[in-house]
Design an enzyme around this catalytic site. Structure first.
Site, short mmCIF file in Angstrom:
data_model
loop_
_atom_site.label_atom_id
_atom_site.label_comp_id
_atom_site.label_asym_id
_atom_site.label_seq_id
_atom_site.Cartn_x
_atom_site.Cartn_y
_atom_site.Cartn_z
N TYR A 37 -9.91 4.72 -12.33
CA TYR A 37 -9.66 5.43 -11.06
C TYR A 37 -9.38 6.91 -11.27
O TYR A 37 -8.82 7.56 -10.38
CB TYR A 37 -8.43 4.85 -10.35
CG TYR A 37 -8.30 3.36 -10.31
CD1 TYR A 37 -9.14 2.58 -9.52
CD2 TYR A 37 -7.32 2.71 -11.05
CE1 TYR A 37 -9.00 1.20 -9.49
CE2 TYR A 37 -7.17 1.34 -11.03
CZ TYR A 37 -8.02 0.59 -10.24
OH TYR A 37 -7.87 -0.77 -10.20
N TYR A 54 -0.06 -2.40 -12.22
CA TYR A 54 -1.49 -2.35 -12.56
C TYR A 54 -1.70 -1.76 -13.96
O TYR A 54 -2.71 -1.10 -14.22
CB TYR A 54 -2.30 -1.59 -11.50
CG TYR A 54 -2.04 -2.11 -10.10
CD1 TYR A 54 -2.48 -3.38 -9.73
CD2 TYR A 54 -1.31 -1.37 -9.17
CE1 TYR A 54 -2.22 -3.88 -8.46
CE2 TYR A 54 -1.04 -1.87 -7.89
CZ TYR A 54 -1.50 -3.12 -7.55
OH TYR A 54 -1.23 -3.63 -6.30
N GLU A 109 3.93 -6.91 1.67
CA GLU A 109 3.35 -7.27 0.36
C GLU A 109 3.36 -6.08 -0.59
O GLU A 109 2.31 -5.64 -1.05
CB GLU A 109 1.91 -7.76 0.55
CG GLU A 109 1.74 -8.97 1.45
CD GLU A 109 0.27 -9.32 1.70
OE1 GLU A 109 -0.63 -8.58 1.25
OE2 GLU A 109 0.03 -10.34 2.35
N PRO A 110 4.51 -5.51 -0.89
CA PRO A 110 4.53 -4.35 -1.77
C PRO A 110 4.32 -4.75 -3.23
O PRO A 110 4.85 -5.75 -3.69
CB PRO A 110 5.96 -3.82 -1.59
CG PRO A 110 6.76 -5.05 -1.33
CD PRO A 110 5.86 -5.97 -0.53
N GLY A 111 3.52 -3.97 -3.94
CA GLY A 111 3.35 -4.20 -5.37
C GLY A 111 3.79 -2.96 -6.14
O GLY A 111 4.85 -2.92 -6.76
N ARG A 153 -6.13 2.46 -15.92
CA ARG A 153 -6.13 3.22 -14.68
C ARG A 153 -6.82 4.59 -14.81
O ARG A 153 -7.58 4.98 -13.91
CB ARG A 153 -4.72 3.37 -14.11
CG ARG A 153 -4.04 2.01 -13.81
CD ARG A 153 -2.78 2.13 -12.97
NE ARG A 153 -3.09 2.54 -11.63
CZ ARG A 153 -2.95 3.78 -11.18
NH1 ARG A 153 -2.44 4.71 -11.95
NH2 ARG A 153 -3.30 4.08 -9.95
N GLY A 180 0.75 -1.25 0.00
CA GLY A 180 0.00 0.00 0.00
C GLY A 180 0.77 1.29 0.00
O GLY A 180 0.19 2.35 -0.24
N CYS A 220 -14.21 2.15 -28.43
CA CYS A 220 -15.53 2.78 -28.57
C CYS A 220 -16.20 2.96 -27.21
O CYS A 220 -17.19 2.30 -26.89
CB CYS A 220 -16.39 1.97 -29.50
SG CYS A 220 -15.64 1.84 -31.12
N GLU A 221 -15.65 3.82 -26.39
CA GLU A 221 -16.18 4.14 -25.07
C GLU A 221 -15.78 5.58 -24.77
O GLU A 221 -14.63 5.97 -25.03
CB GLU A 221 -15.53 3.28 -23.97
CG GLU A 221 -15.70 1.80 -24.09
CD GLU A 221 -16.89 1.26 -23.32
OE1 GLU A 221 -17.55 2.03 -22.59
OE2 GLU A 221 -17.17 0.06 -23.48
N1 LLP Z 1 -1.70 -7.05 -0.49
C1 LLP Z 1 -3.02 -7.11 -0.73
C2 LLP Z 1 -3.85 -7.99 0.10
C3 LLP Z 1 -3.59 -6.33 -1.75
O1 LLP Z 1 -4.91 -6.39 -1.98
C4 LLP Z 1 -2.77 -5.48 -2.53
C5 LLP Z 1 -3.32 -4.65 -3.60
C6 LLP Z 1 -1.39 -5.45 -2.25
C7 LLP Z 1 -0.89 -6.23 -1.22
C8 LLP Z 1 -0.42 -4.59 -3.01
O2 LLP Z 1 -0.70 -3.24 -2.82
P1 LLP Z 1 0.31 -2.10 -3.36
O3 LLP Z 1 1.58 -2.25 -2.59
O4 LLP Z 1 0.52 -2.36 -4.80
O5 LLP Z 1 -0.40 -0.84 -3.11
N2 LLP Z 1 -5.45 -1.53 -9.47
C9 LLP Z 1 -5.29 -0.47 -8.49
C10 LLP Z 1 -4.64 -0.96 -7.22
C11 LLP Z 1 -5.35 -2.14 -6.61
C12 LLP Z 1 -4.63 -2.71 -5.41
C13 LLP Z 1 -5.19 -4.02 -5.04
N3 LLP Z 1 -4.56 -4.67 -3.94
C14 LLP Z 1 -4.50 0.67 -9.12
O6 LLP Z 1 -4.16 0.57 -10.29
O7 LLP Z 1 -4.27 1.70 -8.48
#
Ligand code: LLP
Length: 423
Positions: free
Chosen positions: A317, A374, A274-276, A313, A239, A345-346
């Protein structure tokens, strides 16, 4: 911090010109930087060097095998939310023992897959799910290590579509039911409760809401231990946000880590992260080519060959992505507002409205910045547009890490029913 910059007037990823990649692979195409991926992983790992931890990269942010393999080579684990993501992570070299299985709706097959391979833990989101995991584990002669994902009722702010930690969201078990849930876990033969998990949302700039949530779960560890539970792991989720535009100033991983150390104190747990986005966001761009420039009713529409199916995105969002011309504009080039749109077409197929851009013409290449997380994972074949291609750059070298499907590839799994030709 990332490794995309102009060199001799052309935007490069590390040592490779984006024009060169576009000439060979076509557009739209995602381009990822190995050096940026590594740097982000290392900054986080270094910040937590003195804490026993597992960085479980959230595969949903960017699940390309090349990207996961790069992170796996640095020792990353994986946070997965489907059997497919789990298989990808293992194929890319993440050992099952470093995989955390999250997600609100795990199927029986997915649970069996995780148990067969011996994953690190399941993050459980409901009591019916707990019972299902237990019965499958018992049939397999195993005990499943689990953490409950608790909903800490913390409002992390940010976009409503990516906030998860308040009572109204579907995620996690209710805060006030946590004690009872652990009692239930203790009574089930196929379950070994080992941890607590929390994840309050995504693209969060300030560490304060994390502190509120982490403090609650740290206290829950103490309470559960006092009742005889051997809780040895805390999962703080993902997050932490990244900058998408000039002026964005998310708190740093160092500040985030210092706060985590403070909250953890002497709990002596293994910390799971859990970084994404933090790892992949600024490590990728989406390249696109201008098809047409259309003037109409006093507006300028720059029509690109990428659409909302390639990068959703902004449509989903209202997200902002900086858009850079791949050919560096002259410093004195005049800026004029344009709408950057795609061919889908949107009406929502619009990347930016009234965006000040230098003069643009058909054939020009642009790069959507901060598209590494994402971006490609949320792409689709809507309008029967081929899925985007992806390339990974390392220094002066680059590789295709997903080729663009042909039309035949796209329809290979479909067919008309027999009764049509049968008459
Ligand atoms: N752990 C869990 C349980 C999650 O649901 C998520 C993201 C993460 C970790 C990783 O979060 P991060 O570090 O990436 O913020 N598609 C959206 C973001 C959706 C996030 C979903 N869950 C966007 O493009 O902003």
């Amino acid at each position: 911090m990332h490794h995309f910059a102009y060199r001799s007037g052309v935007l490069h990823c590390e040592g490779v010109s984006l024009e060169a990649i576009a000439a060979e692979l076509g557009t739209p195409t995602y381009v990822y930087s190995d050096a940026t991926l590594r740097r982000h992983y290392k900054v986080l790992a270094d910040a937590f060097a003195d804490v026993r931890h597992l960085i479980a990269y959230a595969v949903k942010a960017n699940s390309n095998l090349g990207v996961i393999a790069t992170l796996a080579s640095l020792g990353a684990g994986a946070d997965v939310v489907s059997g497919g993501e789990m298989l990808r992570a293992m194929k890319a070299g993440v050992p099952a023992s470093r995989i955390v299985f999250s997600g609100v709706g795990k199927s029986a097959d997915e649970i069996a897959l995780g148990l067969t391979h011996g994953i690190h833990q399941f993050n459980v989101e409901s009591l019916p799910e707990l019972e299902r995991i237990s019965s499958i584990a018992v049939k397999m002669g195993k005990r499943a290590p689990i953490a409950f994902r608790v909903n800490p009722h913390v409002d992390a702010g940010g976009h409503a579509h990516i906030s998860t930690g308040s009572a109204e969201h579907k995620f996690g078990i209710a805060w006030h039911e946590a004690d009872a849930a652990y009692d239930a876990a203790r009574s089930l033969p196929g379950i070994e409760p080992v941890g607590i998990a929390v994840h309050i949302g995504s693209q969060i700039f300030r560490v304060a809401p994390f502190k509120e949530a982490w403090t609650k779960v740290a206290n829950l560890v103490r309470g559960l231990r006092a009742r005889g539970f051997a809780i040895s792991r805390l999962d703080f989720g993902g997050g932490l946000g990244v900058p998408y535009k000039p002026g964005d100033d998310p708190d740093s991983p160092a500040v985030y880590a210092a706060q985590a150390r403070e909250v953890l104190g002497d709990l002596g747990v293994e910390l799971i992260l859990e970084p994404g986005r933090l790892i992949a966001g600024n490590a990728g761009v989406m390249m696109s080519r201008v098809e047409y420039v259309k003037e109409r009713d006093g507006r300028t529409f720059v029509i690109l060959d990428s659409g909302m199916n390639d990068l959703i995105r902004p449509a989903l969002y209202s997200a902002h992505h900086e858009v850079l011309p791949v050919r560096e504009p002259a410093p004195d080039a005049p800026l004029a507002p344009v709408d950057l749109v795609g061919p889908v077409c949107e009406s929502t197929d619009r990347f930016a409205k009234d965006r000040p851009m230098p003069p643009m013409k058909a054939g020009d290449l642009v790069a959507f910045m901060t598209a590494g997380a994402y971006g490609a994972t949320l792409s689709s074949q809507y309008n029967t547009r081929p899925l985007v291609a992806e390339a990974l750059v390392r220094g002066d070298a680059w590789a295709v890490v997903r080729r663009r499907p042909s039309f035949e590839d796209m329809i290979a799994l479909e067919g008309a029913p027999d009764w049509i030709s049968g008459g």
